[in-house]
Motif scaffolding. Structure first.
Motif, mmCIF file in Angstrom:
data_model
loop_
_atom_site.group_PDB
_atom_site.id
_atom_site.type_symbol
_atom_site.label_atom_id
_atom_site.label_comp_id
_atom_site.label_asym_id
_atom_site.label_seq_id
_atom_site.Cartn_x
_atom_site.Cartn_y
_atom_site.Cartn_z
ATOM 1 N N PRO A 23 0.574 -1.181 0.037
ATOM 2 C CA PRO A 23 -0.025 -0.002 0.014
ATOM 3 C C PRO A 23 0.886 1.342 0.166
ATOM 4 C CG PRO A 23 -0.975 -1.646 1.528
ATOM 5 C CD PRO A 23 0.326 -2.055 1.279
ATOM 6 N N LEU A 24 1.982 1.076 0.746
ATOM 7 C CA LEU A 24 2.978 2.476 0.777
ATOM 8 C C LEU A 24 3.688 2.572 -0.551
ATOM 9 C CD1 LEU A 24 4.452 2.295 4.148
ATOM 10 C CD2 LEU A 24 2.198 2.958 3.607
ATOM 11 N N ARG A 25 3.926 1.522 -1.202
ATOM 12 C CA ARG A 25 4.581 1.356 -2.695
ATOM 13 C C ARG A 25 3.543 2.218 -3.580
ATOM 14 N NH1 ARG A 25 7.874 -2.008 -3.191
ATOM 15 N NH2 ARG A 25 6.869 -3.665 -2.192
ATOM 16 N N TYR A 76 7.520 21.573 14.428
ATOM 17 C CA TYR A 76 6.638 21.826 13.425
ATOM 18 C C TYR A 76 5.559 20.711 13.532
ATOM 19 C CZ TYR A 76 9.996 25.206 11.549
ATOM 20 O OH TYR A 76 11.067 26.075 11.541
ATOM 21 N N PRO A 77 4.701 20.876 14.590
ATOM 22 C CA PRO A 77 3.694 19.802 14.639
ATOM 23 C C PRO A 77 2.667 19.615 13.620
ATOM 24 C CG PRO A 77 3.963 21.048 16.561
ATOM 25 C CD PRO A 77 4.519 21.742 15.504
ATOM 26 N N ALA A 78 2.471 20.639 12.756
ATOM 27 C CA ALA A 78 1.672 20.418 11.397
ATOM 28 C C ALA A 78 2.288 19.666 10.609
ATOM 29 C CB ALA A 78 1.570 21.794 11.091
ATOM 30 N N LEU A 79 3.273 19.356 10.568
ATOM 31 C CA LEU A 79 3.956 18.126 9.613
ATOM 32 C C LEU A 79 3.830 16.810 10.096
ATOM 33 C CD1 LEU A 79 7.127 20.239 8.595
ATOM 34 C CD2 LEU A 79 4.841 20.182 7.402
ATOM 35 N N GLN A 80 3.335 16.509 11.393
ATOM 36 C CA GLN A 80 3.305 15.210 11.810
ATOM 37 C C GLN A 80 2.168 14.465 10.886
ATOM 38 O OE1 GLN A 80 2.210 15.222 16.174
ATOM 39 N NE2 GLN A 80 4.219 16.372 16.501
ATOM 40 N N HIS A 85 -3.584 16.134 5.721
ATOM 41 C CA HIS A 85 -4.607 15.717 4.992
ATOM 42 C C HIS A 85 -4.585 15.614 3.607
ATOM 43 C CE1 HIS A 85 -6.272 15.839 9.007
ATOM 44 N NE2 HIS A 85 -5.999 17.037 8.785
ATOM 45 N N ASP A 86 -3.357 15.485 3.093
ATOM 46 C CA ASP A 86 -3.251 15.612 1.501
ATOM 47 C C ASP A 86 -2.241 14.600 1.425
ATOM 48 O OD1 ASP A 86 -3.349 16.603 -1.216
ATOM 49 O OD2 ASP A 86 -1.104 16.733 -0.924
ATOM 50 N N ALA A 87 -2.592 13.636 0.219
ATOM 51 C CA ALA A 87 -1.580 12.541 0.229
ATOM 52 C C ALA A 87 -0.223 12.923 -0.255
ATOM 53 C CB ALA A 87 -2.254 11.447 -0.838
ATOM 54 N N ALA A 88 -0.128 14.055 -1.522
ATOM 55 C CA ALA A 88 1.082 14.304 -1.955
ATOM 56 C C ALA A 88 2.093 15.051 -0.846
ATOM 57 C CB ALA A 88 0.663 15.260 -3.109
ATOM 58 N N LEU A 242 10.824 6.442 6.649
ATOM 59 C CA LEU A 242 9.737 6.508 5.592
ATOM 60 C C LEU A 242 8.580 5.713 5.980
ATOM 61 C CD1 LEU A 242 8.879 7.237 2.662
ATOM 62 C CD2 LEU A 242 10.214 5.141 2.066
ATOM 63 N N ILE A 243 8.833 4.530 6.389
ATOM 64 C CA ILE A 243 7.730 3.535 6.386
ATOM 65 C C ILE A 243 7.058 3.845 7.640
ATOM 66 C CG2 ILE A 243 7.204 1.187 7.167
ATOM 67 C CD1 ILE A 243 9.267 0.201 5.213
ATOM 68 N N GLY A 244 7.821 4.453 8.684
ATOM 69 C CA GLY A 244 7.213 4.600 9.984
ATOM 70 C C GLY A 244 6.237 5.908 9.810
ATOM 71 N N TYR A 245 6.630 6.904 8.982
ATOM 72 C CA TYR A 245 5.886 8.143 8.656
ATOM 73 C C TYR A 245 4.725 7.742 8.097
ATOM 74 C CZ TYR A 245 4.602 12.855 7.776
ATOM 75 O OH TYR A 245 3.957 14.177 7.686
ATOM 76 N N LEU A 246 4.734 7.112 6.864
ATOM 77 C CA LEU A 246 3.466 6.832 6.094
ATOM 78 C C LEU A 246 2.548 5.896 6.477
ATOM 79 C CD1 LEU A 246 4.991 6.792 2.370
ATOM 80 C CD2 LEU A 246 3.800 8.549 3.492
ATOM 81 N N THR A 247 3.117 4.871 7.451
ATOM 82 C CA THR A 247 2.282 4.255 8.396
ATOM 83 C C THR A 247 1.446 4.905 9.331
ATOM 84 O OG1 THR A 247 3.759 2.422 8.272
ATOM 85 C CG2 THR A 247 2.145 1.872 9.766
ATOM 86 N N ASP A 248 1.682 6.077 9.930
ATOM 87 C CA ASP A 248 1.310 6.906 10.749
ATOM 88 C C ASP A 248 0.383 7.853 9.868
ATOM 89 O OD1 ASP A 248 2.283 5.348 12.685
ATOM 90 O OD2 ASP A 248 3.781 6.968 13.423
ATOM 91 N N TYR A 249 0.343 7.884 8.715
ATOM 92 C CA TYR A 249 -0.674 9.000 8.132
ATOM 93 C C TYR A 249 -2.011 8.584 8.324
ATOM 94 C CZ TYR A 249 -2.535 11.548 4.084
ATOM 95 O OH TYR A 249 -3.124 12.345 3.486
#
Length: 253
Positions: A23-25, A76-80, A85-88, A242-249
């Motif tokens: 899914p991340l790929r 910059y908490p807004a970047l967490q 809310h935007d995939a890009a 990378l995986i950690g960030y996108l998993t938490d998105y």
């Protein structure tokens, strides 16, 4: 300190890594241009006058106490990932975070242990550091699938994705790198690196292509195997971030 094309090579490698969840790929492929831009974006400060520590979130030190991607998200908490809310945008920040992880390992595992100790950190070690960067950059640039990367990078649009780098600087950096991977483009890395060590691009290229000089002055002190081991750690750390960030998105990828 790794060059843009070294980071873009990471992007190509991660997208084919079987350890990357499918899914991340798919999410990265769907936002490929945003991911490529994120992978090189921390260095947009080169043309913008922003301090390096303000885009990389660490100073050059032998030990970095807090991972720079963690520092960025704390400042910059807004970047967490739970706040985007935007995939890009999420894929862009994931690429940015991976860049920071790579640079952190480069600093702690290679720059300080090997180059800051050579000749007491003299000019010759600084020069050899840039020869290594030029060598690695040329290797990675030659392997890039520019037919795929150029339109993706050149066509990506953004809207205030970073609170600490203006869109104008990111766009200028995007265009500078895209120009170099255009069908009729060429890498400007040696021109840029050469300015730091008072050498022309041709002089750097001649040195890098001189096997005897490289063996004597670089590889004798910093063997290929050492660099390869550091690159492996860089890749593994960046992949985990990378995986950690996108998993938490929290949005929809």
């Amino acid at each position: 300190m790794p060059t843009p094309f070294m980071h873009m090579a990471f992007a190509e490698r991660i997208i084919r890594d079987p350890a990357l969840p499918d899914p991340l790929r798919s999410a990265i492929k769907a936002q490929w241009g945003a991911f490529l831009l994120g992978s090189i974006a921390p260095d947009a400060r080169v043309a913008s006058g922003i301090r390096r520590a303000d885009t990389h979130f660490f100073e050059y030190e032998p030990v970095i106490a807090v991972p720079p991607n963690v520092v960025m998200l704390t400042q910059y908490p807004a970047l967490q990932p739970t706040h985007i809310h935007d995939a890009a945008h999420a894929v862009f920040i994931a690429g940015y975070s991976a860049h920071l992880a790579m640079d952190e390992v480069w600093c702690t595992d290679l720059l300080f242990p090997k180059f800051m100790k050579l000749d007491g950190g003299s000019f010759s070690s600084f020069q050899m550091l840039h020869m290594l960067l030029g060598y690695l950059d040329g290797r990675d640039y030659a392997a890039l699938p520019i037919a795929e990367q150029y339109p993706a990078l050149a066509g990506v649009t953004l809207d205030q994705w970073l609170p600490f780098i203006p869109d104008s600087a990111l766009i200028a950096w995007r265009d500078l790198i895209a120009q170099q991977i255009a069908p009729d483009g060429h890498s400007q890395t040696l021109e840029i690196l050469g300015q730091r060590i008072q050498m022309s691009a041709d002089e750097m290229a001649a040195f890098i292509n001189d096997t005897a000089q490289m063996d004597e002055k670089l590889w004798h002190n910093v063997p290929h195997e050492t660099v390869a081991a550091v690159e492996t750690t860089m890749y593994d750390r960046a992949r985990d971030v990378l995986i950690g960030y996108l998993t938490d998105y929290s949005g929809t990828l």
